[in-house]
Design an enzyme around this catalytic site. Structure first.
Site, short mmCIF file in Angstrom:
data_model
loop_
_atom_site.label_atom_id
_atom_site.label_comp_id
_atom_site.label_asym_id
_atom_site.label_seq_id
_atom_site.Cartn_x
_atom_site.Cartn_y
_atom_site.Cartn_z
CE LYS A 90 -2.62 10.94 -11.82
NZ LYS A 90 -1.90 9.68 -11.78
CE1 TYR A 145 -6.33 10.78 -11.53
CE2 TYR A 145 -6.65 12.48 -13.50
CZ TYR A 145 -6.16 11.07 -12.98
OH TYR A 145 -5.73 10.31 -13.96
CG ASP A 185 -1.67 1.27 1.41
OD1 ASP A 185 -1.55 2.12 0.38
OD2 ASP A 185 -2.72 1.53 2.16
CB SER A 217 -3.54 12.64 -15.97
OG SER A 217 -4.76 13.03 -16.28
N1 NAD Z 1 -7.13 5.62 -18.14
C1 NAD Z 1 -6.99 6.88 -18.37
O1 NAD Z 1 -7.70 7.46 -19.14
C2 NAD Z 1 -6.03 7.61 -17.69
C3 NAD Z 1 -5.60 8.96 -18.03
C4 NAD Z 1 -4.60 9.73 -17.42
C5 NAD Z 1 -3.93 8.98 -16.37
N2 NAD Z 1 -4.16 7.79 -16.28
C6 NAD Z 1 -3.31 7.14 -14.95
O2 NAD Z 1 -3.02 5.82 -15.14
C7 NAD Z 1 -2.56 5.24 -14.03
C8 NAD Z 1 -3.76 4.06 -13.76
O3 NAD Z 1 -3.89 3.42 -14.93
P1 NAD Z 1 -4.28 1.76 -14.74
O4 NAD Z 1 -4.88 1.60 -16.15
O5 NAD Z 1 -3.20 1.14 -14.73
O6 NAD Z 1 -5.21 1.75 -13.64
P2 NAD Z 1 -5.57 0.65 -12.55
O7 NAD Z 1 -6.39 1.11 -11.60
O8 NAD Z 1 -6.11 -0.57 -13.22
O9 NAD Z 1 -4.12 0.24 -12.08
C9 NAD Z 1 -3.52 0.76 -11.09
C10 NAD Z 1 -3.23 -0.17 -9.89
O10 NAD Z 1 -2.86 0.65 -8.74
C11 NAD Z 1 -3.21 -0.22 -7.55
N3 NAD Z 1 -3.27 0.90 -6.57
C12 NAD Z 1 -4.24 1.68 -6.12
N4 NAD Z 1 -4.06 2.17 -4.83
C13 NAD Z 1 -2.90 1.53 -4.46
C14 NAD Z 1 -2.02 1.88 -3.46
N5 NAD Z 1 -2.39 2.56 -2.26
N6 NAD Z 1 -0.86 1.13 -3.09
C15 NAD Z 1 -0.50 -0.12 -4.16
N7 NAD Z 1 -1.08 -0.09 -5.37
C16 NAD Z 1 -2.36 0.55 -5.69
C17 NAD Z 1 -4.58 -0.71 -8.22
O11 NAD Z 1 -4.83 -1.65 -7.26
C18 NAD Z 1 -4.52 -1.07 -9.50
O12 NAD Z 1 -4.16 -2.36 -9.80
C19 NAD Z 1 -3.17 6.28 -12.89
O13 NAD Z 1 -1.84 6.91 -12.40
C20 NAD Z 1 -3.93 7.05 -13.54
O14 NAD Z 1 -4.00 8.43 -13.00
C21 NAD Z 1 -5.16 7.02 -16.54
#
Ligand code: NAD
Length: 274
Positions: free
Chosen positions: A170, A166, A75, A154
């Site tokens: 970011k 957010y 975490d 992001s």
């Molecule tokens: N999908 C989009 O459109 C988009 C756009 C811009 C930025 N992002 C960024 O991409 C990243 C996430 O993308 P993803 O598709 O892999 O999402 P996701 O949520 O599937 O993966 C993120 C992982 O982080 C883990 N997580 C959450 N909190 C945690 C913690 N406290 N400790 C350890 N692990 C933790 C979750 O369990 C998850 O498996 C983020 O930083 C998000 O802000 C996404």
């Protein structure tokens, strides 16, 4: 020959927390796609995630393709866990060369719709954790003779609309990354940020669902990006192909940001676009 041959990579947030695309067995998000692609390029991967089963799914997918991977629970809002995942990677694989900080959550909304405890949690997970993982990883990278870090920010770092906490975290991540990049440039540690636009990732499918039809018209390329397209950009920044790139930001958004002005003009005069 892979672009990351012989490298050891720690992917923080290397699971994929959300439903898969229809027709796909394994859910793919930015973190999981990055972990898999790092392994395809020759890196041994430590996938760290809040949910051990998600990290294990990633490691299993890598091993099924013949790659090397381990999974670990953490975490990142706990400093001890940030230290432990770095230590565990070094203990398991002997050193640390590459790290991707992919963890990111979205809580709250606009100013009056964001509670103080939500803001605090966003700060802890989306910003402080990257500070901590870098604090523990960078000394290991300098010991290993250098390394590369990519922090996942992001497009919301530079465009409003996704919620105050957010956007703020970011945006702050860009400063955090630049600071480390400049301080450790001469130690051979490069640090860059990636700014994804609208991506059809596990996170979005979990939080929002299928938004393709709604958002595609706004995007100059006419579609959301895929996590694989984010992963390719991250792998580039991690690899020696980016050997002279540090302290900078790469937007991967299908032209969304560049097209904002055009969209505003069209809003004023749809007939002429002028
Ligand atoms: N999908 C989009 O459109 C988009 C756009 C811009 C930025 N992002 C960024 O991409 C990243 C996430 O993308 P993803 O598709 O892999 O999402 P996701 O949520 O599937 O993966 C993120 C992982 O982080 C883990 N997580 C959450 N909190 C945690 C913690 N406290 N400790 C350890 N692990 C933790 C979750 O369990 C998850 O498996 C983020 O930083 C998000 O802000 C996404």
């Amino acid at each position: 020959m892979g672009r990351l041959d012989g490298k050891i990579a720690l992917i923080v947030g290397g699971g994929a927390d959300g439903p898969p695309n229809s027709g796909e067995k394994l859910s793919i998000g930015n973190g999981r796609a990055t972990a898999i692609m790092c392994a395809r390029e020759g890196a041994a991967v430590m996938a760290a995630d809040l949910k051990l089963d998600l990290a294990r799914e990633t490691a299993d997918a890598i091993r099924a393709e013949g790659g090397a991977a381990e999974a670990i629970a953490c975490d990142v809002s706990r400093e001890e866990d940030c230290r432990r995942i770095v230590d565990a990677t070094v203990r398991k694989f002997g050193r640390l060369n590459l790290m991707v900080n992919n963890v990111g959550i979205a809580l709250g909304g606009a100013l009056l719709r964001t509670a103080t405890d939500q803001f605090d949690k966003m700060y802890t997970v989306n910003l402080r954790s990257q500070f901590l993982t870098m604090r523990y990883a960078v000394p290991e990278m300098t010991k290993a003779g250098g390394g590369a870090i990519v922090n996942v920010s992001s497009l919301s770092a530079v465009i409003a609309g996704a919620g105050i906490a957010y956007e703020a975290t970011k945006a702050a991540l860009l400063g955090l990354s630049r600071s480390v990049a400049v301080r450790y440039a001469r130690d051979g540690v490069r640090v860059n940020t990636i700014l994804p636009g609208l991506i059809n990732s596990s996170m979005v499918r979990r939080e929002i669902g299928d938004r393709e039809a709604r958002v595609a018209p706004r995007i100059p390329m006419g579609r959301q990006g895929t996590p694989w397209e984010i992963a390719k950009a991250i792998v580039f920044l991690l690899s020696d192909d980016a050997s002279y790139i540090t302290g900078t930001e790469l937007i991967v958004d299908g032209g969304l940001r560049a097209g904002e002005g055009v969209r505003r003009r069209e809003d004023r005069n749809p007939a002429t676009g002028g």
